[in-house]
Write a protein that holds these residues in place. Structure first.
Motif, PDB file in Angstrom:
ATOM      1  N   ASN A 123     -13.874   8.088   1.373  1.00 24.64           N
ATOM      2  CA  ASN A 123     -15.598   7.639   1.248  1.00 24.64           C
ATOM      3  C   ASN A 123     -15.869   7.130   2.476  1.00 24.64           C
ATOM      4  N   VAL A 124     -17.166   7.859   2.892  1.00 26.14           N
ATOM      5  CA  VAL A 124     -17.659   7.187   4.257  1.00 26.14           C
ATOM      6  C   VAL A 124     -17.863   5.760   3.886  1.00 26.14           C
ATOM      7  N   ASN A 125     -18.470   5.631   2.799  1.00 20.24           N
ATOM      8  CA  ASN A 125     -18.950   4.196   2.499  1.00 20.24           C
ATOM      9  C   ASN A 125     -17.619   3.476   2.067  1.00 20.24           C
ATOM     10  N   TYR A 126     -17.166   2.418   2.933  1.00 17.90           N
ATOM     11  CA  TYR A 126     -16.087   1.423   2.861  1.00 17.90           C
ATOM     12  C   TYR A 126     -16.257   0.702   1.352  1.00 17.90           C
ATOM     13  N   PHE A 127     -17.280  -0.013   1.422  1.00 21.37           N
ATOM     14  CA  PHE A 127     -17.594  -0.624   0.273  1.00 21.37           C
ATOM     15  C   PHE A 127     -17.522   0.019  -1.104  1.00 21.37           C
ATOM     16  N   THR A 128     -17.659   1.237  -1.161  1.00 23.27           N
ATOM     17  CA  THR A 128     -17.372   1.899  -2.437  1.00 23.27           C
ATOM     18  C   THR A 128     -16.011   1.965  -2.689  1.00 23.27           C
ATOM     19  N   ALA A 129     -15.062   2.242  -1.420  1.00 25.10           N
ATOM     20  CA  ALA A 129     -13.621   2.318  -1.784  1.00 25.10           C
ATOM     21  C   ALA A 129     -13.045   0.883  -2.319  1.00 25.10           C
ATOM     22  N   VAL A 130     -13.723  -0.139  -1.665  1.00 22.64           N
ATOM     23  CA  VAL A 130     -13.557  -1.598  -1.962  1.00 22.64           C
ATOM     24  C   VAL A 130     -13.681  -1.667  -3.481  1.00 22.64           C
ATOM     25  N   THR A 131     -14.712  -1.273  -4.117  1.00 20.67           N
ATOM     26  CA  THR A 131     -15.012  -1.536  -5.581  1.00 20.67           C
ATOM     27  C   THR A 131     -14.076  -0.643  -6.296  1.00 20.67           C
ATOM     28  N   TYR A 132     -13.740   0.384  -6.028  1.00 20.20           N
ATOM     29  CA  TYR A 132     -12.496   1.132  -6.505  1.00 20.20           C
ATOM     30  C   TYR A 132     -11.272   0.530  -6.885  1.00 20.20           C
ATOM     31  N   MET A 192     -15.053  -7.529   3.937  1.00 20.66           N
ATOM     32  CA  MET A 192     -15.349  -7.945   2.527  1.00 20.66           C
ATOM     33  C   MET A 192     -14.182  -8.920   1.994  1.00 20.66           C
ATOM     34  N   PHE A 193     -13.347  -9.369   2.629  1.00 22.23           N
ATOM     35  CA  PHE A 193     -12.341 -10.280   2.095  1.00 22.23           C
ATOM     36  C   PHE A 193     -12.099 -11.537   2.901  1.00 22.23           C
ATOM     37  N   THR A 194     -12.824 -11.701   3.789  1.00 20.55           N
ATOM     38  CA  THR A 194     -12.748 -12.890   4.845  1.00 20.55           C
ATOM     39  C   THR A 194     -12.926 -13.975   4.211  1.00 20.55           C
ATOM     40  N   PRO A 198      -8.600 -16.969  -3.672  1.00 22.40           N
ATOM     41  CA  PRO A 198      -7.341 -16.211  -3.683  1.00 22.40           C
ATOM     42  C   PRO A 198      -7.293 -15.384  -4.855  1.00 22.40           C
ATOM     43  N   ASP A 199      -7.951 -15.489  -6.005  1.00 22.88           N
ATOM     44  CA  ASP A 199      -8.110 -14.389  -6.952  1.00 22.88           C
ATOM     45  C   ASP A 199      -8.752 -13.139  -6.648  1.00 22.88           C
ATOM     46  N   GLN A 200      -9.531 -13.019  -5.330  1.00 24.65           N
ATOM     47  CA  GLN A 200     -10.202 -12.058  -5.153  1.00 24.65           C
ATOM     48  C   GLN A 200      -9.333 -11.048  -3.860  1.00 24.65           C
ATOM     49  N   ARG A 201      -8.300 -11.436  -3.669  1.00 25.78           N
ATOM     50  CA  ARG A 201      -7.398 -10.834  -2.588  1.00 25.78           C
ATOM     51  C   ARG A 201      -5.921 -11.026  -2.967  1.00 25.78           C
ATOM     52  N   LEU A 202      -5.061 -10.699  -1.921  1.00 29.14           N
ATOM     53  CA  LEU A 202      -3.707 -10.835  -2.271  1.00 29.14           C
ATOM     54  C   LEU A 202      -3.418 -12.505  -1.866  1.00 29.14           C
ATOM     55  N   ASP A 203      -2.722 -12.968  -2.736  1.00 25.42           N
ATOM     56  CA  ASP A 203      -2.186 -14.323  -2.392  1.00 25.42           C
ATOM     57  C   ASP A 203      -0.713 -14.560  -2.967  1.00 25.42           C
ATOM     58  N   PRO A 204      -0.129 -15.805  -2.731  1.00 27.61           N
ATOM     59  CA  PRO A 204       1.373 -15.841  -3.009  1.00 27.61           C
ATOM     60  C   PRO A 204       1.450 -16.033  -4.674  1.00 27.61           C
TER      61      PRO A 204
END
Length: 456
Positions: A123-132, A192-194, A198-204
């Motif tokens: 998708n040209v829109n990266y933000f759409t890919a993130v939501t998927y 979009m992850f900066t 932790p529950d919104q991204r990869l974490d240990p």
């Protein structure tokens, strides 16, 4: 294409099957190949799971989400590795898919499942890919739960996520309460992850063991530490050999980010053994302050790749661990490292950068220690990390130059009471020493190394 069905367990998208042909009438299921027009118009999420084993390395078999064991090649008693790609701005299949499938099959007899969510990631829109990624993670979660119901062990599941796929893997792990065996994150996506929790991204907490490799933290990768062990190649940001200006085109944007995949592939191929040294920062590593690994069991520094799990128990005890290493610009990426200890006895305080050459016959390799100015003063011990692009043997001569930048005035002499070279990557090799060397600043001096009396 048939309408998509709902996955009964979680009410998710059931994703339909596409087939290709592979020689002699053999039917194979191939990774979805899209083009830029699809990306420009946008794609809706559609997940396929392609199975590869040692019996069908070149011919994928799409798995049934509801009944994975209906595929005869899928053996639930074997470990399963899921390969999860990231954002696909052009829609083309990742160039590394076939390589990683073949190399994983060489590690052990396993099920290798490529998660094809190109429809959604393209998708040209990266933000759409993130939501998927959340919906795609729910889809994979349901599949793994079905595997478990049919007899698979969650502890034998390994998710390998690239960029945005690393966070997708983290969501799956969180959905399964961190009970899957391992997640490997290859330069987890940064945009979009900066500032994510932790529950919104990869974490240990997402798996029993999480290892992460960073190569582009200052651009498309995520800064910080997000696993039980985080490897930082060349500090985790700019990679050697990658373009430094936008005039290089696409490579300027993707080279550093993609390097994580190529380093991991190289580690799987056993052609490069990339040792990570536990340290608080890359600058401290370059200063030679972090070259000891006695706390690790086995008693060696962790090595990037599939086998890093052998350090799992120690890492779980130590907590989140950062390890650093440097690479060359191309295969096999590995540098040869020496710890260099010097005792100086010069009359005047001098500052400079150090050049060291190792000679074997007419060939030499050079280490330039110039990340900061080194201080040389009377009766002072100085420790350096010297990293060479080539492994030359035998070492017949060593040459040394200390460049102080002094271009006017007298050249001051620098006296080395002792210089010792300790091979870090080849501990079986002897230490090399030399005693009482008189040299002038900015002038190269050469000497033949002598055996050291001890390794202290």
């Amino acid at each position: 294409m048939l309408p998509c069905r709902l996955l009964g367990l979680l009410g998710l998208l059931m994703l339909c099957k596409g087939q290709g042909e592979s020689g002699a009438g053999e039917s194979c299921d191939n990774f979805t190949d899209l083009n830029f027009s699809h990306c420009f118009m946008g794609t809706s999420l559609y997940v396929r799971l392609l199975l590869y084993t040692r019996s069908n390395l070149d011919c994928g078999r799409e798995l049934n989400h509801h009944h994975p064991s209906s595929q005869p090649l899928f053996d639930l008693s074997r470990p399963s590795a899921f390969v999860i790609h990231g954002y696909r701005p052009t829609g083309a299949p990742p160039i590394w898919i076939d390589h990683i499938v073949h190399l994983l099959a060489e590690q052990e007899d396993m099920n290798i499942i490529v998660m094809d969510w190109n429809k959604g990631a393209a998708n040209v829109n990266y933000f759409t890919a993130v939501t998927y990624t959340r919906d795609a993670a729910l889809n994979l979660t349901g599949f793994i739960m079905t595997m478990q119901e049919e007899g698979a062990s969650l502890s034998s599941v390994h998710l390998i996520g690239v960029s945005l796929g690393a966070h997708l893997a983290g969501y799956v792990g969180a959905n399964l309460k961190g009970k899957i065996g391992r997640i490997t994150g290859l330069d987890p996506a940064g945009p979009m992850f900066t500032s994510s929790l932790p529950d919104q991204r990869l974490d240990p907490s997402d798996a029993m063991f999480v290892d992460v490799l960073h190569t582009d933290m200052n651009s498309f990768g995520l800064n910080g530490a997000h696993g039980h062990i985080d490897f930082y190649a060349n500090g985790g940001a700019d990679q050697p050999g990658c373009p430094k200006t936008i005039f290089s085109g696409k490579s300027y944007f993707v080279c550093d980010h993609q390097r994580s995949v190529f380093l991991f592939l190289c580690s799987l191929n056993r052609t490069c053994s990339l040792t990570g040294y536990p340290c608080s920062s890359y600058s401290d590593f370059l200063d030679g302050r972090c070259l000891q690994c006695e706390a690790f069991k086995p008693a060696s520094c962790p090595v990037l790749g599939y086998d890093v799990s052998q350090w799992k128990d120690t890492l779980l005890q130590l907590g989140q661990t950062k390890v650093f290493f440097s690479t060359t610009s191309m295969l096999p990426y590995r540098k040869l490292s020496y710890r260099v200890d010097m005792v100086t006895w010069n009359q005047y305080l001098r500052w400079g950068v150090v050049y060291i050459r190792l000679h074997s016959g007419r060939t030499y390799t050079e280490a330039r220690i110039d990340h900061k100015l080194i201080r040389f003063e009377q009766y002072t011990s100085t420790r350096l990390l010297a990293q060479f692009d080539e492994d030359l043997q035998p070492i017949q001569k060593i040459s040394l130059r200390i460049n102080t930048g002094n271009v006017i005035g007298p050249r001051y002499k620098i006296r080395l009471l002792r210089i010792r070279f300790t091979p870090l990557d080849r501990p079986e090799r002897p230490l090399m020493c030399r005693f009482d060397i008189i040299m002038e600043e900015n002038m190269e001096v050469a000497f033949r190394p002598l055996p050291c009396a001890s390794r202290l």
